[in-house]
Design an enzyme around this catalytic site. Structure first.
Site, PDB file in Angstrom:
ATOM      1  N   GLU A 127       0.777  -1.041  -0.059  1.00 36.76           N
ATOM      2  CA  GLU A 127      -0.066  -0.110   0.014  1.00 36.76           C
ATOM      3  C   GLU A 127       0.717   1.381   0.149  1.00 36.76           C
ATOM      4  O   GLU A 127       1.827   1.377   0.913  1.00 36.76           O
ATOM      5  CB  GLU A 127      -0.955  -0.050   1.070  1.00 36.76           C
ATOM      6  CG  GLU A 127      -1.921   1.155   1.078  1.00 36.76           C
ATOM      7  CD  GLU A 127      -2.920   1.136   2.358  1.00 36.76           C
ATOM      8  OE1 GLU A 127      -2.757   0.351   3.308  1.00 36.76           O
ATOM      9  OE2 GLU A 127      -3.834   2.030   2.124  1.00 36.76           O
ATOM     10  N   ALA A 268       1.607  -0.192  10.566  1.00 35.21           N
ATOM     11  CA  ALA A 268       1.209  -1.438  10.486  1.00 35.21           C
ATOM     12  C   ALA A 268       0.322  -1.558   9.180  1.00 35.21           C
ATOM     13  O   ALA A 268      -0.047  -0.512   8.614  1.00 35.21           O
ATOM     14  CB  ALA A 268       0.526  -2.064  11.856  1.00 35.21           C
ATOM     15  N   MET A 269       0.210  -2.875   8.751  1.00 32.95           N
ATOM     16  CA  MET A 269      -0.465  -2.994   7.379  1.00 32.95           C
ATOM     17  C   MET A 269      -1.412  -4.277   7.391  1.00 32.95           C
ATOM     18  O   MET A 269      -0.903  -5.208   7.754  1.00 32.95           O
ATOM     19  CB  MET A 269       0.492  -3.081   6.259  1.00 32.95           C
ATOM     20  CG  MET A 269       0.044  -3.183   4.928  1.00 32.95           C
ATOM     21  SD  MET A 269      -0.817  -1.908   4.253  1.00 32.95           S
ATOM     22  CE  MET A 269      -2.097  -2.653   3.280  1.00 32.95           C
ATOM     23  N   GLU A 270      -2.485  -4.029   6.740  1.00 34.50           N
ATOM     24  CA  GLU A 270      -3.470  -5.022   7.044  1.00 34.50           C
ATOM     25  C   GLU A 270      -3.646  -6.075   5.913  1.00 34.50           C
ATOM     26  O   GLU A 270      -4.657  -6.653   5.581  1.00 34.50           O
ATOM     27  CB  GLU A 270      -5.130  -4.128   7.123  1.00 34.50           C
ATOM     28  CG  GLU A 270      -5.245  -3.612   5.774  1.00 34.50           C
ATOM     29  CD  GLU A 270      -4.949  -2.163   5.374  1.00 34.50           C
ATOM     30  OE1 GLU A 270      -4.051  -1.654   6.108  1.00 34.50           O
ATOM     31  OE2 GLU A 270      -5.585  -1.387   4.749  1.00 34.50           O
ATOM     32  N   ASN A 271      -2.585  -6.271   5.318  1.00 32.73           N
ATOM     33  CA  ASN A 271      -2.380  -7.363   4.204  1.00 32.73           C
ATOM     34  C   ASN A 271      -3.183  -8.377   4.703  1.00 32.73           C
ATOM     35  O   ASN A 271      -3.198  -9.210   5.676  1.00 32.73           O
ATOM     36  CB  ASN A 271      -1.174  -8.008   4.023  1.00 32.73           C
ATOM     37  CG  ASN A 271      -0.033  -6.675   4.065  1.00 32.73           C
ATOM     38  OD1 ASN A 271      -0.139  -5.939   3.318  1.00 32.73           O
ATOM     39  ND2 ASN A 271       0.724  -6.907   4.986  1.00 32.73           N
ATOM     40  N   HIS A 303      -6.878  -2.472  14.961  1.00 35.50           N
ATOM     41  CA  HIS A 303      -7.054  -1.573  13.756  1.00 35.50           C
ATOM     42  C   HIS A 303      -6.738  -2.515  12.465  1.00 35.50           C
ATOM     43  O   HIS A 303      -7.677  -2.615  11.455  1.00 35.50           O
ATOM     44  CB  HIS A 303      -6.046  -0.354  13.921  1.00 35.50           C
ATOM     45  CG  HIS A 303      -6.346   0.600  12.493  1.00 35.50           C
ATOM     46  ND1 HIS A 303      -7.212   1.608  12.470  1.00 35.50           N
ATOM     47  CD2 HIS A 303      -5.545   0.373  11.361  1.00 35.50           C
ATOM     48  CE1 HIS A 303      -6.861   2.073  11.354  1.00 35.50           C
ATOM     49  NE2 HIS A 303      -6.077   1.549  10.431  1.00 35.50           N
ATOM     50  N   GLU A 304      -5.717  -2.982  12.407  1.00 37.83           N
ATOM     51  CA  GLU A 304      -5.280  -3.823  11.282  1.00 37.83           C
ATOM     52  C   GLU A 304      -6.191  -5.178  11.239  1.00 37.83           C
ATOM     53  O   GLU A 304      -6.796  -5.546  10.167  1.00 37.83           O
ATOM     54  CB  GLU A 304      -3.946  -4.352  11.498  1.00 37.83           C
ATOM     55  CG  GLU A 304      -2.817  -3.465  11.513  1.00 37.83           C
ATOM     56  CD  GLU A 304      -2.904  -2.038  10.517  1.00 37.83           C
ATOM     57  OE1 GLU A 304      -3.583  -2.205   9.568  1.00 37.83           O
ATOM     58  OE2 GLU A 304      -2.799  -1.005  11.223  1.00 37.83           O
ATOM     59  N   HIS A 307      -9.570  -3.957   9.754  1.00 40.14           N
ATOM     60  CA  HIS A 307      -9.605  -3.704   8.319  1.00 40.14           C
ATOM     61  C   HIS A 307     -10.018  -5.195   7.509  1.00 40.14           C
ATOM     62  O   HIS A 307     -10.401  -4.943   6.265  1.00 40.14           O
ATOM     63  CB  HIS A 307      -8.036  -3.492   7.978  1.00 40.14           C
ATOM     64  CG  HIS A 307      -7.747  -1.894   7.995  1.00 40.14           C
ATOM     65  ND1 HIS A 307      -8.577  -1.101   7.204  1.00 40.14           N
ATOM     66  CD2 HIS A 307      -6.608  -1.358   8.248  1.00 40.14           C
ATOM     67  CE1 HIS A 307      -7.904   0.233   7.378  1.00 40.14           C
ATOM     68  NE2 HIS A 307      -6.701   0.206   7.839  1.00 40.14           N
ATOM     69  N   GLU A 326     -10.154   3.776   6.024  1.00 39.29           N
ATOM     70  CA  GLU A 326      -9.340   4.274   7.076  1.00 39.29           C
ATOM     71  C   GLU A 326     -10.122   5.179   8.309  1.00 39.29           C
ATOM     72  O   GLU A 326      -9.912   4.764   9.568  1.00 39.29           O
ATOM     73  CB  GLU A 326      -8.209   5.449   6.802  1.00 39.29           C
ATOM     74  CG  GLU A 326      -6.995   4.486   5.960  1.00 39.29           C
ATOM     75  CD  GLU A 326      -6.471   3.282   6.733  1.00 39.29           C
ATOM     76  OE1 GLU A 326      -6.577   3.133   7.839  1.00 39.29           O
ATOM     77  OE2 GLU A 326      -5.707   2.522   6.060  1.00 39.29           O
TER      78      GLU A 326
HETATM   79  N1  TRP Z   1      -3.204   0.861   5.764  1.00 43.92           N
HETATM   80  C1  TRP Z   1      -2.250   1.007   6.754  1.00 43.92           C
HETATM   81  C2  TRP Z   1      -2.897   1.209   8.020  1.00 43.92           C
HETATM   82  O1  TRP Z   1      -3.453   2.361   8.357  1.00 43.92           O
HETATM   83  C3  TRP Z   1      -1.319   2.266   6.611  1.00 43.92           C
HETATM   84  C4  TRP Z   1      -0.024   2.030   5.978  1.00 43.92           C
HETATM   85  C5  TRP Z   1       0.607   1.148   6.535  1.00 43.92           C
HETATM   86  C6  TRP Z   1       0.588   2.450   5.044  1.00 43.92           C
HETATM   87  N2  TRP Z   1       2.000   1.053   5.527  1.00 43.92           N
HETATM   88  C7  TRP Z   1       1.702   2.010   4.716  1.00 43.92           C
HETATM   89  C8  TRP Z   1       0.138   3.591   4.101  1.00 43.92           C
HETATM   90  C9  TRP Z   1       2.800   2.592   3.904  1.00 43.92           C
HETATM   91  C10 TRP Z   1       1.072   4.058   2.945  1.00 43.92           C
HETATM   92  C11 TRP Z   1       2.476   3.283   2.856  1.00 43.92           C
HETATM   93  O2  TRP Z   1      -3.473   0.220   8.749  1.00 43.92           O
HETATM   94 ZN    ZN Z   2      -5.784   1.641   8.375  1.00 39.61          ZN
END
Ligand code: TRP
Ligand code: ZN
Length: 878
Positions: A127, A268-271, A303-304, A307, A326
């Site tokens: 993302e 963090a990232m919600e993959n 949060h993640e 998502h 978001e």
């Molecule tokens: N989607 C992520 C969140 O809010 C945000 C995020 C994580 C992100 N890594 C990123 C956005 C890198 C842009 C680039 O939970």
């Molecule tokens: Zn988010």
């Protein structure tokens, strides 16, 4: 690095792609310098696309090895490939499959987007537009496909191989290599793709969903740190239960994995099925993490996880809709934390965050609507406006419709849009459909930037027992939007009687007043309350029902009364905070000002501190005066950071001196002899005790008490707070020097803890901070390539050290600009984020303004600047 081209993307230009991708099959042969990626993509031309529509795929710095269409190698004149684009002008038929081979060098990827190495672990961040750094693709959220991923790697260095979805197969290969195949049955956009490979430790658990499916849970961390992942696991299971209970949402795969990495651009990232975290938001134990760290971990894990439905099952049509996932997901994690902890305290913390991060954004050159209409670099729109104000907008929908109707709207949203790439219009429509209400005026909250201002004046007719409120709203102009339309603002109010209880009253307009909420829909609105038995004190914007600034003519006595007796704790805190803020503003401009206000405030705070009817966490918040940055924001123009600091120090000294004895007694009473618990009640007592430590240290004027707490601390919350009091209050004292040295020795091998040490030194007030920060960039634990280190030392200096960063000679700005330029070469996203610390430069007094402007101009002139940084700097200067 993508060099800026000045191209602007516009919401109104949206159109679907000519081709859909049904299946994405990826094979990764991992190697630090020569990773081979084979992508087999099954395409179909969409019905309404032209028969001869060319296929144009996104890339970013890619090295292409080969392309085949339906098994036949394409001759060089049948396509055009640049690092940033792959164009195939003629396609054989409606359905075809493309095989693209690319080669990547994860070890050289310092931007931390796409596939990179963090401490020897392969990981991805896609993302918003990182997938195009892996292979050519229709890299946009409305192109959704089913992914199958095969990972091949040496077994010794990468025993763990993870991707999205469920594991389907794994086995050994020749030469000590092995492989694993993952399949994700859910359609998803490329930004949710993830891969992790490396030698990681893990903890496991399982969760049985409400409907009886068993989910295997795993948290992967650096080996040796497994024990520090247990709190995150606990938070994950609580999140899963909560989403079932509160929103009726269950998890939908056989496994759910979380991986913590130490190099990460954001939180963090919600993959899908494989969340990747900045390790700062996973690892915690009492020895290394503060209560604030525990609370952040709980919130971000939630949060993640949340998502999975709001973001993944229902994703965004395009990046203009970012707040769809978001803002809504922040709202959900706020509600989760409120249920896990104290609702009022959580809400006050949210208000503080919103005011300190989002208000300055909305009031400065980077202001944009919650749903922007244009961008040059989408990475720069992961903002407090999209996230925090976006959450406030969802909260207002619930306030306007009521909790029950809101829930029906959410149910309809999931029912109607599951599997969709949706828009804000889709989201609003479900609430209109379940409520029968027209939300078109309310929708301005998504479309119009700027913090609305509401002013309230009141007249009370004693003889008739009638109160009339005259309410006026306005929205200040923001970049590209000079004229604003009238908003729909839900303003919660209370009429507080002399005994602190809310008074009963009939209102003149039942249509615009119900459940204590006035629905403001006009520029000017009057509302009359009748049948009052006494003149009430006015409690406004209760619960912070709307993200606005507020002005009301109220007497000091009414405000002092509300700050002790308002039954709404958020409004009570706001009344107190407003008094403290106004006093600091006045005394920062006129230091010699004689008034008894400081004394009255000291008295109120003294009473709050020992009021056992109040939770300790609330008392800790109430006792913390607005920060220097808060006061600067409220002043808004011609800001002199030194005057603000002097005013704040004087007020704290006055409060400390007036309550010296009782604060010290309470400080000792609050000493915790029980074993450590990270729960909200225990954390609240520690928070109160730490605020009292600061006051007591101010009153005593010597570092002994803080040095004692530092030495005897049994957890990081106590230790870090003591270190902060020492460093900020007594920077030159021997006790401080030895505590700093002790901390460095103790935690020298724990970078996350050392970040606290960097932070505390970056916030030592005054001119001395800069040389200290400069020296610390040469510390062996500092690394300009690691975002956490950079943010802790350099980011903290710029965003949280008012007198240090805004040194009158401009040396703070110059140093900071140099670091931005340095960071940008490796990591444009982190550099652009740092640069936002300049956003309020026009509010400074003229001489600082000019010094800051010079540095911004200098950055803007650097040749070959990234889109990320150029976009921020240009908008900041505009
Ligand atoms: N989607 C992520 C969140 O809010 C945000 C995020 C994580 C992100 N890594 C990123 C956005 C890198 C842009 C680039 O939970
Ligand atoms: Zn988010």
């Amino acid at each position: 690095m993508t060099i800026d081209t000045g191209k602007v993307y516009r919401l109104e230009d949206y159109r679907p792609t000519d081709y859909a991708i049904h299946a994405t099959n990826l094979v990764f042969r991992l190697d630090p310098a020569h990773t081979r990626v084979t992508a087999k993509l099954d395409f179909e031309r969409r019905e309404d696309a032209a028969l001869d529509a060319p296929l144009v795929l996104d890339g970013d710095g890619l090295k292409l090895l080969s392309v085949t269409v339906d098994g036949a190698q394409l001759s060089p004149d049948a396509f055009e490939a640049t690092p940033d684009r792959l164009t195939i002008p003629r396609l054989p038929r409606e359905r075809f499959s493309l095989v693209i081979e690319t080669e990547l060098a994860p070890e050289a990827n310092s931007a931390l987007m796409g596939l990179y190495l963090s401490n020897g672990v392969y990981c991805t961040q896609c993302e918003a537009e990182g997938f195009r750094r892996i292979t050519y693709f229709l890299d946009r959220p409305d192109v959704m496909s089913v992914y199958t991923v095969r990972i091949e790697a040496p077994k010794a260095s990468a025993p763990i191989l993870l991707s999205n979805g469920n594991p389907v197969e794994s086995g050994d290969m020749a030469d000590g290599w092995h492989y694993a195949v993952w399949h994700d049955p859910h359609l998803k956009p490329s930004y949710l793709f993830a891969l992790v490979a490396g030698d990681l430790g893990r903890i496991t658990d399982s969760f049985t969903t409400r409907s009886g499916s068993i989910v295997q849970l795993g948290i992967y961390v650096e080996k040796g740190k497994e024990a520090r992942a247990t709190y995150a696991m606990d938070a994950l299971k609580r999140s899963m239960v909560w989403d079932e209970e509160v929103f009726g949402l269950e998890y939908d795969l056989d496994v759910f994995n979380i991986v913590a990495v130490s190099d990460f651009n954001m939180g963090a990232m919600e993959n899908k099925g494989l969340n990747i975290f900045n390790d700062k938001y996973v690892l915690a134990d009492e020895e290394s993490a503060t209560d604030a760290d525990f609370a952040n971990i709980e919130a971000i894990i939630a949060h993640e996880y949340f998502h999975n439905w709001t973001g993944n099952r229902i994703t965004c049509r395009d990046w203009f809709q970012l707040c769809l996932k978001e803002g809504l997901t922040v709202f959900r994690d706020h509600e989760f934390s409120a249920d896990m902890r104290s609702r009022a305290v959580k809400r006050i913390a949210e208000v503080r965050t919103l005011k300190s991060l989002q208000f300055p954004e909305d009031q400065g050159p980077l202001a944009h609507p919650v749903r922007p209409r244009r961008y040059r670099e989408i990475n720069n729109f992961y903002t407090a406006t999209v996230y925090e104000k976006g959450s406030e907008v969802v909260r207002m929908i619930r306030t306007i419709l009521g909790a029950e109707t809101f829930r029906r709207g959410m149910d309809l949203y999931f029912e109607r849009h599951d599997g969709d790439a949706a828009t804000i219009e889709d989201f609003l429509k479900v609430f209109e459909d379940v409520s029968g209400r027209d939300l078109s005026q309310f929708a301005l909250w998504y479309h119009q930037a700027g913090t609305p201002h509401v002013s309230v004046s009141s007249t009370y007719d004693e003889a008739r027992g009638e109160l009339t409120l005259d309410i006026e709203q306005s929205v200040p102009p923001t970049p590209l939007e000079s004229r604003k339309r009238v908003m729909h603002i839900p303003l919660a109010i209370g009429l507080v009687g002399k005994d602190g209880r809310d008074l009963e009253a009939a209102s003149s307009e039942t249509s615009s007043f119900a459940d204590g909420v006035i629905q403001l829909k006009k520029r000017r609105q009057a509302i009359r309350f009748t049948g009052l038995s006494e003149r009430p004190a006015l409690s406004l914007n209760r619960g912070f029902s709307a993200p606005i600034t507020l002005a009301s003519e109220q007497t000091i006595d009414d405000r002092l009364f509300l700050s002790r007796h308002d039954s709404d704790l958020v409004a009570r805190w706001q009344a107190l905070n407003g008094l403290l803020s106004d006093h600091l503003i006045e005394t920062s401009k006129a230091p010699a000002l004689q008034s008894n206000m400081a004394g009255r405030l000291a008295e109120v705070l003294g009473a709050i501190a020992v009021d056992d009817a109040l939770e300790p966490a609330y008392r800790a918040l109430a006792l913390t005066p607005p920060s220097e940055a808060d006061v600067a924001r409220e002043i808004g123009s011609n800001i002199d950071p030194d005057g603000i600091r002097a005013a704040r120090d004087t007020l704290v000294d006055t409060i400390a001196a007036a309550n010296r004895e009782s604060f010290e007694v309470l400080y000792r009473e609050l000493e915790d002899s029980d074993s450590f618990l990270p729960d909200a009640a225990s954390a609240g007592r520690r928070a109160l005790r730490n605020v009292l430590l600061d006051y007591a240290s101010a009153a005593q004027g010597v570092p002994g008490l803080a040095a004692g707490q530092y030495r005897n601390a049994t957890n990081m919350t106590e230790r870090a707070a003591a270190l902060a009091v020492l460093a900020r209050r007594f920077p030159m004292a021997e006790e401080t020097v030895s505590a700093l040295a002790d901390f460095e020795r103790r935690y020298g091998d724990n970078p996350l803890v050392l970040d606290k040490w960097f932070q505390v030194q970056a916030t030592i007030p005054g001119d001395a901070a800069l040389s200290r920060v400069e020296a610390l960039t040469r510390h062996r634990a500092f690394s300009i390539g690691n975002p956490n280190r950079v943010r802790s030392l350099i980011g903290t200096f710029a965003s949280s050290n008012q007198t240090g960063f805004h040194r009158a000679d401009g040396a703070g700005y110059r140093y900071f600009a140099d670091r931005i330029i340095e960071v940008e070469k490796r990591n444009p996203q982190v550099a652009a984020r740092l640069a936002t610390a300049f956003r309020s430069w026009r509010s400074l007094e003229p001489s600082r303004q000019e010094l800051a402007r010079k540095e911004l101009v200098r950055i803007a002139a650097v040749p070959g600047l990234s889109t990320d940084l150029k976009d921020i700097v240009d908008r900041t200067l505009a």
